[in-house]
Design a protein around this motif. Structure first.
Motif, short mmCIF file in Angstrom:
data_model
loop_
_atom_site.label_atom_id
_atom_site.label_comp_id
_atom_site.label_asym_id
_atom_site.label_seq_id
_atom_site.Cartn_x
_atom_site.Cartn_y
_atom_site.Cartn_z
N ASP A 271 0.84 -1.20 0.00
CA ASP A 271 0.00 0.00 0.00
C ASP A 271 0.88 1.26 0.00
O ASP A 271 1.86 1.33 0.72
CB ASP A 271 -0.89 -0.01 1.25
CG ASP A 271 -1.84 1.17 1.24
OD1 ASP A 271 -2.87 1.08 0.57
OD2 ASP A 271 -1.49 2.20 1.85
N SER B 63 3.28 4.19 -4.52
CA SER B 63 3.65 5.37 -5.34
C SER B 63 4.56 6.31 -4.55
O SER B 63 5.14 7.25 -5.11
CB SER B 63 2.38 6.11 -5.77
OG SER B 63 1.64 6.50 -4.62
N GLY C 95 -7.25 12.98 4.72
CA GLY C 95 -6.94 12.47 3.39
C GLY C 95 -7.74 13.15 2.29
O GLY C 95 -8.72 13.84 2.56
N TYR D 223 0.35 13.78 7.79
CA TYR D 223 -0.20 13.05 6.66
C TYR D 223 0.86 12.88 5.59
O TYR D 223 1.41 13.86 5.10
CB TYR D 223 -1.39 13.81 6.07
CG TYR D 223 -2.20 13.00 5.08
CD1 TYR D 223 -2.04 13.16 3.70
CD2 TYR D 223 -3.11 12.05 5.53
CE1 TYR D 223 -2.78 12.40 2.81
CE2 TYR D 223 -3.86 11.29 4.64
CZ TYR D 223 -3.68 11.47 3.28
OH TYR D 223 -4.41 10.71 2.40
N GLY E 134 0.33 10.45 2.96
CA GLY E 134 -0.27 9.84 1.77
C GLY E 134 -0.11 8.34 1.75
O GLY E 134 -0.55 7.69 0.80
N GLY E 135 0.51 7.80 2.79
CA GLY E 135 0.61 6.34 2.93
C GLY E 135 -0.28 5.92 4.09
O GLY E 135 0.00 6.26 5.25
N MET E 136 -1.32 5.15 3.79
CA MET E 136 -2.29 4.78 4.84
C MET E 136 -1.62 4.06 6.00
O MET E 136 -1.89 4.37 7.18
CB MET E 136 -3.36 3.88 4.21
CG MET E 136 -4.43 3.43 5.18
SD MET E 136 -5.58 2.32 4.32
CE MET E 136 -6.93 2.33 5.50
N PHE F 275 -7.66 9.88 11.62
CA PHE F 275 -7.34 9.71 10.20
C PHE F 275 -8.68 9.70 9.46
O PHE F 275 -9.59 8.96 9.85
CB PHE F 275 -6.61 8.39 9.96
CG PHE F 275 -6.35 8.07 8.49
CD1 PHE F 275 -7.37 7.59 7.68
CD2 PHE F 275 -5.10 8.27 7.94
CE1 PHE F 275 -7.14 7.31 6.32
CE2 PHE F 275 -4.86 7.98 6.60
CZ PHE F 275 -5.88 7.50 5.79
N LYS G 17 -12.03 6.40 -1.28
CA LYS G 17 -10.96 5.81 -2.11
C LYS G 17 -10.48 4.47 -1.54
O LYS G 17 -10.03 3.60 -2.29
CB LYS G 17 -9.78 6.77 -2.18
CG LYS G 17 -8.55 6.22 -2.87
CD LYS G 17 -7.40 7.20 -2.86
CE LYS G 17 -6.19 6.66 -3.62
NZ LYS G 17 -5.05 7.60 -3.56
N ARG H 117 -10.16 0.77 0.13
CA ARG H 117 -10.89 -0.46 -0.13
C ARG H 117 -11.27 -1.16 1.17
O ARG H 117 -10.44 -1.34 2.06
CB ARG H 117 -10.07 -1.42 -1.00
CG ARG H 117 -9.78 -0.90 -2.40
CD ARG H 117 -8.63 0.07 -2.40
NE ARG H 117 -8.19 0.43 -3.74
CZ ARG H 117 -7.18 1.29 -3.94
NH1 ARG H 117 -6.57 1.85 -2.90
NH2 ARG H 117 -6.81 1.59 -5.15
P1 P6P Z 1 -4.73 10.79 -1.23
C1 P6P Z 1 -2.16 5.31 -1.33
O1 P6P Z 1 -2.31 5.51 -2.74
C2 P6P Z 1 -3.54 5.24 -0.72
O2 P6P Z 1 -4.26 4.18 -1.29
C3 P6P Z 1 -3.44 5.10 0.78
O3 P6P Z 1 -2.28 4.45 1.19
C4 P6P Z 1 -3.49 6.54 1.26
O4 P6P Z 1 -4.04 6.68 2.56
C5 P6P Z 1 -4.35 7.23 0.21
O5 P6P Z 1 -4.22 6.46 -0.99
C6 P6P Z 1 -3.89 8.63 -0.05
O6 P6P Z 1 -4.82 9.21 -0.95
O7 P6P Z 1 -5.92 11.05 -2.15
O8 P6P Z 1 -4.86 11.51 0.09
O9 P6P Z 1 -3.39 11.04 -1.87
#
Ligand code: P6P
Length: 278
Positions: free
Chosen positions: A86, A89, A163, A189, A191-193, A208, A220, A222
């Motif tokens: 996860d 990117s 997010g 934050y 961008g990595g959950m 979060f 977004k 899953r």
């Molecule tokens: P945004 C990473 O692509 C992810 O799926 C999760 O790990 C993360 O929390 C989320 O998307 C980040 O999305 O739209 O805030 O960049």
């Protein structure tokens, strides 16, 4: 279940090598939710599949990176839903990423979750196992994971991880996030959950959020691979997890790759989310 944990630990060590050495370029493939796959996504998925295939108690597996389920052992007891890498990117900018595993029995509804494992590929290789409680491990010498501590959330924290794209938020969500910052919370934050939720857990609390947005009305993240597992972890750590109104673990996906708005946090923060979404 123990044999599944051991298979995940072996996978984590192999994936850490990929994270540190593999090409971070994109493949020509797109996954079930429309994300272009990195070569390392595909290789990480294969590592996990190979390890889980050896486990007699696993009936089937389903990956975020594959459309369909993979049957393993018809007499198996558990279903494993996982996100192999996860936040991949973020690899090209050398930020932490993670793997998430939901161990289900009887189906992929939130209520069917029996245990969760997640892995953080950061400065240290760390792994968290949630069953009746939440235990943190780190990779020690001779490739063994050693127990570090139990993780518990306080009633209230001070970290806020909002997010998605702010221009796509509802007015009510923006008001809630602004009010939380005005009350003294700090923005955390990446961008990595996985690292973002791990940080709130280890720092004792906060919120979060990944809400319904104009571009993604159903959110977004899953349900099966990301949301239900972390909802399980947060509840076992003494916090809560909702979709804005309902408890996330009371939900059931119509389709395995379904997404949902999601809020994870300490009790006081989730009370606030429910108040703003009344
Ligand atoms: P945004 C990473 O692509 C992810 O799926 C999760 O790990 C993360 O929390 C989320 O998307 C980040 O999305 O739209 O805030 O960049």
């Amino acid at each position: 279940m123990e044999e599944i944990f051991e298979a995940i630990k072996k996978s984590a060590i192999k994936i850490r090598w990929l994270v540190e050495n593999e090409d971070t370029g994109y493949s020509a493939n797109v996954n079930s939710t429309g994300d272009t796959q990195l070569k390392v996504d595909i290789k990480s998925d294969l590592v996990i599949e190979e390890e889980l295939k050896k486990i007699d108690s696993v009936k089937e597996i389903i990956s975020e990176e594959k459309e369909d389920k993979t049957p393993i052992n018809k007499n198996g007891k558990y279903l494993v839903g996982y996100d192999p890498l996860d936040g991949s990117s973020l690899l090209d900018v050398n930020l932490s990423v993670g793997s998430i595993f939901g161990i289900y029995q009887g189906g992929y509804a939130g209520e069917n979750l029996k245990a969760v494992v997640y892995v953080v590929y950061g400065p240290r290789l760390e792994l968290v196992i949630a069953c009746e409680d939440v235990k943190l491990y780190k990779l020690g010498e001779d490739s063994e994971f050693v127990f570090v501590k139990n993780i518990k959330l306080k009633e209230k924290g001070n970290l806020n991880a909002p997010g998605s794209t702010q221009s796509c938020w509802s007015k009510r969500h923006k008001q809630m996030i602004d009010d939380i910052f005005v009350s003294g919370y700090r923005l955390r934050y990446s961008g990595g959950m996985v690292p973002d939720l791990h940080q709130i857990l280890l720092k004792g609390g906060g919120l979060f959020s990944y809400p319904s947005t104009t571009d993604r009305p159903k959110g977004k993240l899953r349900m099966v691979f990301e949301v239900f597992p972390f909802a399980f972890v947060y509840e076992k750590a003494g916090g809560r997890a909702v979709d804005g109104q309902k408890r996330l673990l009371d939900l059931s996906p119509a389709y395995p790759h379904d997404t949902t708005p999601c809020f994870f946090g300490s009790n006081k923060e989730i009370d606030l989310v429910l108040k703003y979404n009344e």
